[in-house]
Design a protein around this motif. Structure first.
Motif, PDB file in Angstrom:
ATOM      1  N   MET A  65       0.831  -1.205   0.000  1.00 35.31           N
ATOM      2  CA  MET A  65       0.000   0.000   0.000  1.00 35.31           C
ATOM      3  C   MET A  65       0.867   1.258   0.000  1.00 35.31           C
ATOM      4  SD  MET A  65      -3.154  -1.022   2.500  1.00 35.31           S
ATOM      5  CE  MET A  65      -4.104   0.453   2.161  1.00 35.31           C
ATOM      6  N   GLN A  66       2.009   1.207   0.686  1.00 28.21           N
ATOM      7  CA  GLN A  66       2.885   2.371   0.738  1.00 28.21           C
ATOM      8  C   GLN A  66       3.468   2.712  -0.631  1.00 28.21           C
ATOM      9  OE1 GLN A  66       5.516   0.906   3.842  1.00 28.21           O
ATOM     10  NE2 GLN A  66       4.797   2.494   5.247  1.00 28.21           N
ATOM     11  N   ILE A  67       3.790   1.713  -1.433  1.00 29.87           N
ATOM     12  CA  ILE A  67       4.398   2.004  -2.735  1.00 29.87           C
ATOM     13  C   ILE A  67       3.387   2.006  -3.871  1.00 29.87           C
ATOM     14  CG2 ILE A  67       6.690   1.202  -2.083  1.00 29.87           C
ATOM     15  CD1 ILE A  67       6.124  -1.367  -3.659  1.00 29.87           C
ATOM     16  N   GLY A  68       2.211   1.407  -3.638  1.00 29.17           N
ATOM     17  CA  GLY A  68       1.219   1.359  -4.706  1.00 29.17           C
ATOM     18  C   GLY A  68       0.115   2.364  -4.552  1.00 29.17           C
ATOM     19  N   GLY A  69      -0.169   2.763  -3.322  1.00 34.26           N
ATOM     20  CA  GLY A  69      -1.218   3.741  -3.067  1.00 34.26           C
ATOM     21  C   GLY A  69      -2.622   3.209  -3.271  1.00 34.26           C
ATOM     22  N   ASN A  70      -2.780   1.887  -3.402  1.00 33.77           N
ATOM     23  CA  ASN A  70      -4.096   1.296  -3.600  1.00 33.77           C
ATOM     24  C   ASN A  70      -4.866   1.210  -2.289  1.00 33.77           C
ATOM     25  OD1 ASN A  70      -3.513   0.835  -6.330  1.00 33.77           O
ATOM     26  ND2 ASN A  70      -2.551  -1.115  -5.867  1.00 33.77           N
ATOM     27  N   SER A  71      -6.146   0.899  -2.392  1.00 36.10           N
ATOM     28  CA  SER A  71      -6.967   0.690  -1.206  1.00 36.10           C
ATOM     29  C   SER A  71      -6.576  -0.637  -0.557  1.00 36.10           C
ATOM     30  CB  SER A  71      -8.450   0.645  -1.593  1.00 36.10           C
ATOM     31  OG  SER A  71      -8.697  -0.521  -2.379  1.00 36.10           O
ATOM     32  N   LEU A  72      -7.049  -0.858   0.654  1.00 31.06           N
ATOM     33  CA  LEU A  72      -6.756  -2.106   1.362  1.00 31.06           C
ATOM     34  C   LEU A  72      -7.287  -3.297   0.572  1.00 31.06           C
ATOM     35  CD1 LEU A  72      -5.691  -3.621   3.819  1.00 31.06           C
ATOM     36  CD2 LEU A  72      -7.821  -3.121   4.994  1.00 31.06           C
ATOM     37  N   LYS A  73      -8.506  -3.178   0.067  1.00 27.70           N
ATOM     38  CA  LYS A  73      -9.106  -4.285  -0.700  1.00 27.70           C
ATOM     39  C   LYS A  73      -8.324  -4.543  -1.989  1.00 27.70           C
ATOM     40  CE  LYS A  73     -13.396  -5.862  -2.787  1.00 27.70           C
ATOM     41  NZ  LYS A  73     -14.764  -5.533  -3.140  1.00 27.70           N
ATOM     42  N   GLY A  74      -7.982  -3.476  -2.711  1.00 28.32           N
ATOM     43  CA  GLY A  74      -7.228  -3.624  -3.952  1.00 28.32           C
ATOM     44  C   GLY A  74      -5.853  -4.235  -3.718  1.00 28.32           C
ATOM     45  N   THR A  75      -5.190  -3.786  -2.662  1.00 24.01           N
ATOM     46  CA  THR A  75      -3.866  -4.330  -2.342  1.00 24.01           C
ATOM     47  C   THR A  75      -3.950  -5.777  -1.917  1.00 24.01           C
ATOM     48  OG1 THR A  75      -3.121  -2.135  -1.677  1.00 24.01           O
ATOM     49  CG2 THR A  75      -1.804  -3.992  -0.918  1.00 24.01           C
ATOM     50  N   LEU A  76      -4.955  -6.104  -1.123  1.00 23.42           N
ATOM     51  CA  LEU A  76      -5.141  -7.497  -0.670  1.00 23.42           C
ATOM     52  C   LEU A  76      -5.371  -8.409  -1.869  1.00 23.42           C
ATOM     53  CD1 LEU A  76      -5.302  -9.363   1.753  1.00 23.42           C
ATOM     54  CD2 LEU A  76      -7.720  -8.830   1.926  1.00 23.42           C
ATOM     55  N   ASN A  77      -6.195  -7.976  -2.816  1.00 21.10           N
ATOM     56  CA  ASN A  77      -6.421  -8.766  -4.029  1.00 21.10           C
ATOM     57  C   ASN A  77      -5.129  -8.928  -4.833  1.00 21.10           C
ATOM     58  OD1 ASN A  77      -9.138  -9.210  -3.511  1.00 21.10           O
ATOM     59  ND2 ASN A  77      -9.767  -7.373  -4.609  1.00 21.10           N
ATOM     60  N   MET A  78      -4.321  -7.866  -4.927  1.00 16.66           N
ATOM     61  CA  MET A  78      -3.069  -7.920  -5.655  1.00 16.66           C
ATOM     62  C   MET A  78      -2.095  -8.892  -4.996  1.00 16.66           C
ATOM     63  SD  MET A  78      -0.284  -4.903  -6.416  1.00 16.66           S
ATOM     64  CE  MET A  78       0.249  -4.883  -4.710  1.00 16.66           C
ATOM     65  N   VAL A  79      -1.982  -8.826  -3.675  1.00 14.65           N
ATOM     66  CA  VAL A  79      -1.058  -9.698  -2.946  1.00 14.65           C
ATOM     67  C   VAL A  79      -1.492 -11.155  -3.083  1.00 14.65           C
ATOM     68  CG1 VAL A  79      -0.239 -10.329  -0.638  1.00 14.65           C
ATOM     69  CG2 VAL A  79      -0.263  -7.946  -1.347  1.00 14.65           C
ATOM     70  N   LEU A  80      -2.790 -11.419  -2.981  1.00 14.52           N
ATOM     71  CA  LEU A  80      -3.283 -12.788  -3.094  1.00 14.52           C
ATOM     72  C   LEU A  80      -3.115 -13.338  -4.504  1.00 14.52           C
ATOM     73  CD1 LEU A  80      -6.487 -12.584  -0.873  1.00 14.52           C
ATOM     74  CD2 LEU A  80      -4.311 -13.674  -0.314  1.00 14.52           C
ATOM     75  N   ALA A  81      -3.088 -12.477  -5.518  1.00 17.07           N
ATOM     76  CA  ALA A  81      -2.934 -12.916  -6.899  1.00 17.07           C
ATOM     77  C   ALA A  81      -1.472 -13.242  -7.235  1.00 17.07           C
ATOM     78  CB  ALA A  81      -3.451 -11.844  -7.853  1.00 17.07           C
ATOM     79  N   GLN A  82      -0.517 -12.746  -6.427  1.00 18.55           N
ATOM     80  CA  GLN A  82       0.899 -13.008  -6.679  1.00 18.55           C
ATOM     81  C   GLN A  82       1.242 -14.445  -6.341  1.00 18.55           C
ATOM     82  OE1 GLN A  82       3.096 -10.179  -4.362  1.00 18.55           O
ATOM     83  NE2 GLN A  82       2.577  -8.478  -5.687  1.00 18.55           N
TER      84      GLN A  82
END
Length: 120
Positions: A102-119
């Motif tokens: 979130m610090q480097i992407g600036g996304n919302s918590l939900k968006g970041t969580l989805n991104m992390v889970l997709a990795q």
């Protein structure tokens, strides 16, 4: 107390994370949004501390009882603290991954969580 320290030092942590980003400091957000990800850090702070202290307190007495009187109680305290820290990492590490993204992407918590889970 821990949450107060986390909040006051959070902008410094964000700047450090952005300096270490492979995107580069400015592409990761520069000096804008230095509190991005604070919610994720706050959500994980109390459960991590609770898990540490409950594990530590539970094991401290039991380990010292098993060691007996011939061993310095500090050994039991250190051992219990080590197990407490390992237990707290089950909460702290996933929280830290989400917070840094979130610090480097600036996304919302939900968006970041989805991104992390997709990795992978």
């Amino acid at each position: 107390a821990g949450t107060s320290v986390d909040i006051s030092l959070y902008p410094i942590d964000t700047l450090k994370t952005r300096l270490q980003s492979p995107k580069g400091f400015m592409a990761a957000g520069g000096f804008r949004g230095v509190y991005n990800g604070l919610g994720a850090a706050a959500i994980g702070s109390a459960p991590g501390a609770a898990l540490f202290f409950s594990t530590y307190e539970f094991l401290k007495v039991r380990i010292n009882n098993q060691l007996g009187d011939g061993i310095d109680p500090a050994v039991g305290h250190c051992t219990a603290a080590s197990f407490g820290e390992a237990a707290a990492c089950f909460v702290r590490v996933p929280t830290e991954v989400i917070k840094q993204n979130m610090q480097i992407g600036g996304n919302s918590l939900k968006g970041t969580l989805n991104m992390v889970l997709a990795q992978k």
